[in-house]
Motif scaffolding. Structure first.
Motif, PDB file in Angstrom:
ATOM      1  N   VAL A  61      -4.237 -14.122 -28.445  1.00  0.00           N
ATOM      2  CA  VAL A  61      -4.043 -12.845 -27.767  1.00  0.00           C
ATOM      3  C   VAL A  61      -5.292 -12.503 -26.962  1.00  0.00           C
ATOM      4  O   VAL A  61      -6.417 -12.657 -27.438  1.00  0.00           O
ATOM      5  N   ILE A  62      -5.086 -12.043 -25.732  1.00  0.00           N
ATOM      6  CA  ILE A  62      -6.196 -11.661 -24.867  1.00  0.00           C
ATOM      7  C   ILE A  62      -5.784 -10.440 -24.047  1.00  0.00           C
ATOM      8  O   ILE A  62      -4.725 -10.428 -23.411  1.00  0.00           O
ATOM      9  N   ALA A  63      -6.631  -9.418 -24.077  1.00  0.00           N
ATOM     10  CA  ALA A  63      -6.328  -8.155 -23.394  1.00  0.00           C
ATOM     11  C   ALA A  63      -7.244  -7.916 -22.203  1.00  0.00           C
ATOM     12  O   ALA A  63      -7.226  -6.846 -21.605  1.00  0.00           O
ATOM     13  N   SER A  64      -8.013  -8.908 -21.834  1.00  0.00           N
ATOM     14  CA  SER A  64      -9.029  -8.769 -20.791  1.00  0.00           C
ATOM     15  C   SER A  64      -8.439  -8.387 -19.441  1.00  0.00           C
ATOM     16  O   SER A  64      -7.338  -8.804 -19.078  1.00  0.00           O
ATOM     17  N   ILE A  65      -9.213  -7.607 -18.686  1.00  0.00           N
ATOM     18  CA  ILE A  65      -8.767  -7.175 -17.357  1.00  0.00           C
ATOM     19  C   ILE A  65      -9.624  -7.791 -16.251  1.00  0.00           C
ATOM     20  O   ILE A  65      -9.530  -7.385 -15.100  1.00  0.00           O
ATOM     21  N   ALA A  66     -10.445  -8.792 -16.583  1.00  0.00           N
ATOM     22  CA  ALA A  66     -11.397  -9.298 -15.583  1.00  0.00           C
ATOM     23  C   ALA A  66     -11.505 -10.815 -15.588  1.00  0.00           C
ATOM     24  O   ALA A  66     -12.543 -11.362 -15.250  1.00  0.00           O
ATOM     25  N   GLU A  67     -10.426 -11.508 -15.940  1.00  0.00           N
ATOM     26  CA  GLU A  67     -10.498 -12.965 -16.008  1.00  0.00           C
ATOM     27  C   GLU A  67     -10.226 -13.589 -14.640  1.00  0.00           C
ATOM     28  O   GLU A  67      -9.171 -13.370 -14.046  1.00  0.00           O
ATOM     29  N   LEU A  68     -11.170 -14.392 -14.153  1.00  0.00           N
ATOM     30  CA  LEU A  68     -10.930 -15.163 -12.939  1.00  0.00           C
ATOM     31  C   LEU A  68     -10.185 -16.451 -13.257  1.00  0.00           C
ATOM     32  O   LEU A  68      -9.635 -17.092 -12.375  1.00  0.00           O
ATOM     33  N   GLN A  69     -10.168 -16.851 -14.527  1.00  0.00           N
ATOM     34  CA  GLN A  69      -9.268 -17.905 -15.006  1.00  0.00           C
ATOM     35  C   GLN A  69      -9.017 -17.767 -16.502  1.00  0.00           C
ATOM     36  O   GLN A  69      -7.893 -17.606 -16.927  1.00  0.00           O
ATOM     37  N   SER A  70     -10.026 -17.869 -17.329  1.00  0.00           N
ATOM     38  CA  SER A  70      -9.979 -17.804 -18.789  1.00  0.00           C
ATOM     39  C   SER A  70      -9.864 -19.188 -19.403  1.00  0.00           C
ATOM     40  O   SER A  70      -8.763 -19.696 -19.689  1.00  0.00           O
ATOM     41  N   ILE A  71     -11.012 -19.819 -19.597  1.00  0.00           N
ATOM     42  CA  ILE A  71     -11.070 -21.108 -20.262  1.00  0.00           C
ATOM     43  C   ILE A  71     -10.550 -20.983 -21.687  1.00  0.00           C
ATOM     44  O   ILE A  71      -9.868 -21.880 -22.198  1.00  0.00           O
ATOM     45  N   ALA A  72     -10.840 -19.858 -22.348  1.00  0.00           N
ATOM     46  CA  ALA A  72     -10.387 -19.664 -23.731  1.00  0.00           C
ATOM     47  C   ALA A  72      -8.867 -19.717 -23.829  1.00  0.00           C
ATOM     48  O   ALA A  72      -8.313 -20.292 -24.779  1.00  0.00           O
ATOM     49  N   THR A  73      -8.177 -19.132 -22.850  1.00  0.00           N
ATOM     50  CA  THR A  73      -6.713 -19.171 -22.862  1.00  0.00           C
ATOM     51  C   THR A  73      -6.214 -20.599 -22.677  1.00  0.00           C
ATOM     52  O   THR A  73      -5.267 -21.036 -23.345  1.00  0.00           O
ATOM     53  N   MET A  74      -6.863 -21.374 -21.796  1.00  0.00           N
ATOM     54  CA  MET A  74      -6.471 -22.765 -21.613  1.00  0.00           C
ATOM     55  C   MET A  74      -6.716 -23.573 -22.883  1.00  0.00           C
ATOM     56  O   MET A  74      -5.919 -24.446 -23.242  1.00  0.00           O
ATOM     57  N   GLU A  75      -7.813 -23.278 -23.587  1.00  0.00           N
ATOM     58  CA  GLU A  75      -8.089 -23.971 -24.852  1.00  0.00           C
ATOM     59  C   GLU A  75      -7.004 -23.658 -25.883  1.00  0.00           C
ATOM     60  O   GLU A  75      -6.584 -24.543 -26.643  1.00  0.00           O
TER      61      GLU A  75
END
Length: 394
Positions: free
Chosen positions: A295-309
């Motif tokens: 789960v990720i609630a961020s509003i400032a991701e230009l990509q998000s390596i953590a989400t890809m992981e």
């Protein structure tokens, strides 16, 4: 730099305002890029802030398992932030000139336009060195690390984009991690033809166990800072049906940890929320493999390596419908999107995943595993090699 045969090694200088031991997306990308280029036989040098003020000079360092030369530039801690260090702008060019005289790179790849990247772009252009720029920075995000009043913040954002344009115009090619980030950059500057290039990862480094989980463990990975909006996740956890026995593991550290621990206590969730602090890569992968949903609630991701992981770990994803996250999370396919800041909607999305029947849960897992293949690090390396050589990008 003139075009070189594809088999010829390139001497590359990567300029970073954040690099190991920092833990953030821009630093992780630069580390993986540098290590991947070393594995391909290139001569890789990195210009980055010193780890401590007196740690200055060229050092052989092991980054992502590969040896490379890191030129550490004298830097100072920015105390309102928990780890950020900065190089004095009026000293950056002095150090950069010395590094360029020593390295004599074929190409310079800057990772930001702020201090080191600015100095390298200016001095590199004077010497006729090819410059490639990747933008990981939005001026709006930098404001989290300042103590400016609101009116001053608005002026800072306008000046920040103007300043970025002045640096990026020196680059022969400009990239960002996603198409949405590229569009954002083009809207706020005079730069055009910005190329989206994924930060990339090697999916085989992660372990995916396909099938329902025995425990409803939610996991978030990232810096514990304001723009990540982790409080929204915690409030959503409090809304979940108690029979789900859901827990939340927050992997990472940052300046908001104490405030979030206080919120957890106020909501009576102390036994259900675990803060790991900084962890090793092996521990991080273990938390992802063991989880039921990312789960990720961020509003400032230009990509998000953590989400890809997390996708490479075979997890369904529940993410805010903000910035670049919709590029990774396809609503109803590998997870769900929710309105940024809306903890009630987030709780509903989490409930859908946690109560899905086994076949539906596995379908979302497979969708994540399939989608992440488009972000293979070798594609990223191929693209940057072409940009460095000035040859057409496939």
């Amino acid at each position: 730099m003139t075009s070189t045969p594809e088999s010829t090694p390139i001497r590359i200088l990567i300029g970073c305002d954040t690099f190991s031991p920092d833990v953030n997306g821009a630093a992780r990308f630069a580390e993986r890029l540098a290590a991947g280029l070393v594995r391909r036989g290139h001569d890789v040098h990195v210009a980055a802030p010193s780890k401590k003020h007196k740690t200055v000079g060229a050092f052989r360092e092991t980054i992502e398992g590969e040896q490379m030369t890191v030129h550490r530039i004298a830097s100072w801690r920015w105390y309102p932030h928990d780890w950020l260090r900065f190089v004095l702008p009026w000293r950056a060019r002095h150090y950069v000139k010395q590094i360029l005289d020593q390295v004599k790179p074929d190409v310079i790849h800057i990772q930001s336009h702020i201090v080191i990247g600015r100095a390298l772009a200016h001095e590199g252009a004077k010497r006729g060195i090819r410059i490639v720029a990747t933008n990981h920075v939005m001026p709006e995000n930098v404001l989290d690390f300042t103590l400016l009043p609101e009116r001053a913040k608005r002026l800072f954002v306008r000046w920040g984009w103007y300043d970025a344009d002045r640096v990026l115009r020196r680059a022969a090619a400009i990239t960002t991690p996603t198409r949405r980030a590229a569009d954002f950059l083009e809207r706020n500057t005079y730069r055009r033809s910005v190329l989206p290039v994924s930060c990339g990862l090697r999916a085989s480094d992660y372990t995916a166990i396909v099938g329902p989980r025995e425990h409803n463990k939610l996991v978030f990975v990232g810096r514990v800072t304001l723009e990540k909006e982790i409080d929204v996740i915690i409030r959503a956890l409090a809304r979940l049906d108690a029979d789900l026995n859901a827990t939340l593991t927050i992997v990472g550290d940052g300046d908001q940890r104490k405030a979030l621990e206080k919120l957890v206590a106020e909501l009576g969730l102390t036994s259900r929320v675990h803060f790991t602090g900084r962890v090793s890569d092996e521990e991080l992968r273990g938390h992802l493999t063991d989880a039921a949903v990312f789960v990720i609630a961020s509003i400032a991701e230009l990509q998000s390596i953590a989400t890809m992981e997390a996708m490479a770990s075979g997890l369904p994803i529940v993410a805010a419908d903000a910035m670049a996250l919709p590029h990774l999370v396809h609503h109803g396919e590998n997870g769900y999107l929710f309105q940024a800041g809306n903890d009630r909607e987030l709780a509903d999305a989490l409930t859908k995943v946690l109560t899905a029947d086994p076949a539906e849960y596995e379908r979302m897992q497979h969708e994540s595993l399939t989608a992440v293949q488009a972000h293979d690090i070798d594609r990223t390396l191929d693209t940057f090699e072409s940009l460095y050589r000035g040859t057409p990008v496939a």
